[in-house]
Design an enzyme around this catalytic site. Structure first.
Site, PDB file in Angstrom:
ATOM      1  CG  ASP A  80      -6.835  -6.122   4.707  1.00 55.05           C
ATOM      2  OD1 ASP A  80      -7.785  -5.453   4.106  1.00 55.05           O
ATOM      3  OD2 ASP A  80      -6.325  -5.535   4.333  1.00 55.05           O
ATOM      4  NE  ARG A 130       1.724  -4.078   3.473  1.00 51.90           N
ATOM      5  CZ  ARG A 130       0.812  -4.215   3.890  1.00 51.90           C
ATOM      6  NH1 ARG A 130       0.174  -5.430   4.595  1.00 51.90           N
ATOM      7  NH2 ARG A 130       0.962  -2.705   3.808  1.00 51.90           N
ATOM      8  CD  GLU A 153      -3.927  -8.789   5.383  1.00 51.90           C
ATOM      9  OE1 GLU A 153      -3.901  -7.252   5.609  1.00 51.90           O
ATOM     10  OE2 GLU A 153      -2.830  -8.625   4.064  1.00 51.90           O
ATOM     11  CG  HIS A 180      -2.225  -0.927   0.777  1.00 52.73           C
ATOM     12  ND1 HIS A 180      -2.871  -0.991  -0.077  1.00 52.73           N
ATOM     13  CD2 HIS A 180      -2.015  -2.172   1.568  1.00 52.73           C
ATOM     14  CE1 HIS A 180      -3.837  -1.901   0.597  1.00 52.73           C
ATOM     15  NE2 HIS A 180      -3.281  -2.480   1.687  1.00 52.73           N
TER      16      HIS A 180
HETATM   17  C1  3PY Z   1      -3.621  -4.369   7.600  1.00 54.45           C
HETATM   18  O1  3PY Z   1      -3.872  -4.239   8.842  1.00 54.45           O
HETATM   19  O2  3PY Z   1      -4.502  -5.312   6.680  1.00 54.45           O
HETATM   20  C2  3PY Z   1      -2.785  -4.615   7.338  1.00 54.45           C
HETATM   21  O3  3PY Z   1      -2.795  -4.489   6.064  1.00 54.45           O
HETATM   22  C3  3PY Z   1      -1.231  -3.208   7.342  1.00 54.45           C
HETATM   23  O4  3PY Z   1      -0.662  -2.664   6.740  1.00 54.45           O
HETATM   24 MG    MG Z   2      -3.734  -5.551   4.857  1.00 56.89          MG
END
Ligand code: 3PY
Ligand code: MG
Length: 274
Positions: free
Chosen positions: A184, A78, A158, A53
């Site tokens: 997420d 990441r 996530e 992101h």
């Molecule tokens: C999330 O919290 O989903 C993440 O990917 C952290 O950046």
């Molecule tokens: Mg995320």
């Protein structure tokens, strides 16, 4: 002398996390190496460079890894969803770890491992010249023998599927740990109704993920949106906790300074004629 001690500080993270010492990391999504340098030269233990992101392309990632290494700090990169070849590349240029988002099960985890661990565990292609230079290592044989152990592959948990499969993901050989995305995960568990990464109902699943990693002899990481939250997450059992993010550092720093400014302006603490 052990292999871990021969490595530069930029590769100290795996040993530190496995020892149970825990680490707090900064989070950077911007491309400017001066900013990476500023974050790396704080008491934080490591820097996460976010290519999912954040705004970093491959060039900015390479420069960011080198910049943090020059400040004596490990980086964890990441990568975007499914960009496992980019994860290989991050390790080749000296990242101490890589985080793959949206890992839903053991099959996803095995595909990730294929790119980031050397045979026989995975199928990582050879080309670590830059990483070896940053590690202070000149023997290819030594790198080949040790790299899988001192670089970390984190599978992100996530999604509902990832949460349900956390034990299977942790059991995949070559996966060194899991890293939770609480934003997420909250969206997934509320079927899109909420994005509240600090919601109370997440505490039980989060604690379970940290405990599962420990039981599997692997490490757990998580994104912490604020200093206070990062402390709570560390107490919950997570080994590798990120603390805020780069825009947040600027905004909270400015907000704190302005609050001070207003206080002094209003009570007139400075008696220098103003
Ligand atoms: C999330 O919290 O989903 C993440 O990917 C952290 O950046
Ligand atoms: Mg995320």
């Amino acid at each position: 002398m052990s292999r871990a001690r021969e490595l530069s500080a930029a590769f100290s993270l795996a040993a530190r996390l496995r020892s149970g010492e825990g680490a707090f990391a900064g989070w950077v999504g911007h491309t400017d190496t001066a900013f990476v340098d500023a974050v790396a030269r704080t008491p934080l233990d490591a820097v996460v460079l976010d290519m999912q992101h954040g705004f970093l392309d491959a060039g900015a990632m390479v420069a960011g890894v080198a910049t943090a290494a020059a400040a004596g700090k490990p980086t964890v990169v990441r990568v975007p969803v499914g960009a496992f070849a980019t994860a290989s590349r991050a390790l080749d240029v000296g990242a101490a770890g890589v985080i793959a988002p949206m890992i839903d099960g053991a099959d996803d985890a095995r595909r990730f491992v294929e790119f980031v661990k050397y045979p026989p565990c995975g199928g990582r292609s050879w080309g670590p010249g830059r990483a070896m230079a940053l590690a202070g290592m000149s023997s290819p044989a030594e790198w080949l023998a040790g790299a899988d152990g001192f670089t970390l592959a984190f599978a992100m948990i996530e999604t509902r599927e990832g949460l349900a499969a956390v034990d299977e993901i942790l059991a995949v050989e070559g996966i060194d740990g899991v890293f939770v995305g609480p934003n997420d995960l909250c969206i997934a568990l509320t079927d899109g109704a909420k994005v509240e990464p600090e919601a109370d109902f997440l505490d039980a699943p989060l604690a379970r993920i940290a405990a599962s990693a420990k039981a599997a002899g692997k490490v757990s990481g998580i994104f912490g949106g604020s200093g206070a939250r990062a402390g709570v997450l560390r107490r919950m059992g997570f080994d590798f906790v990120t603390v805020g993010w780069d825009v947040g550092y600027v905004q909270t720093g400015i907000a704190a300074m302005l609050a001070e400014t207003r206080e002094v302006e209003n009570v007139g603490e400075i008696s220098d004629g103003y």
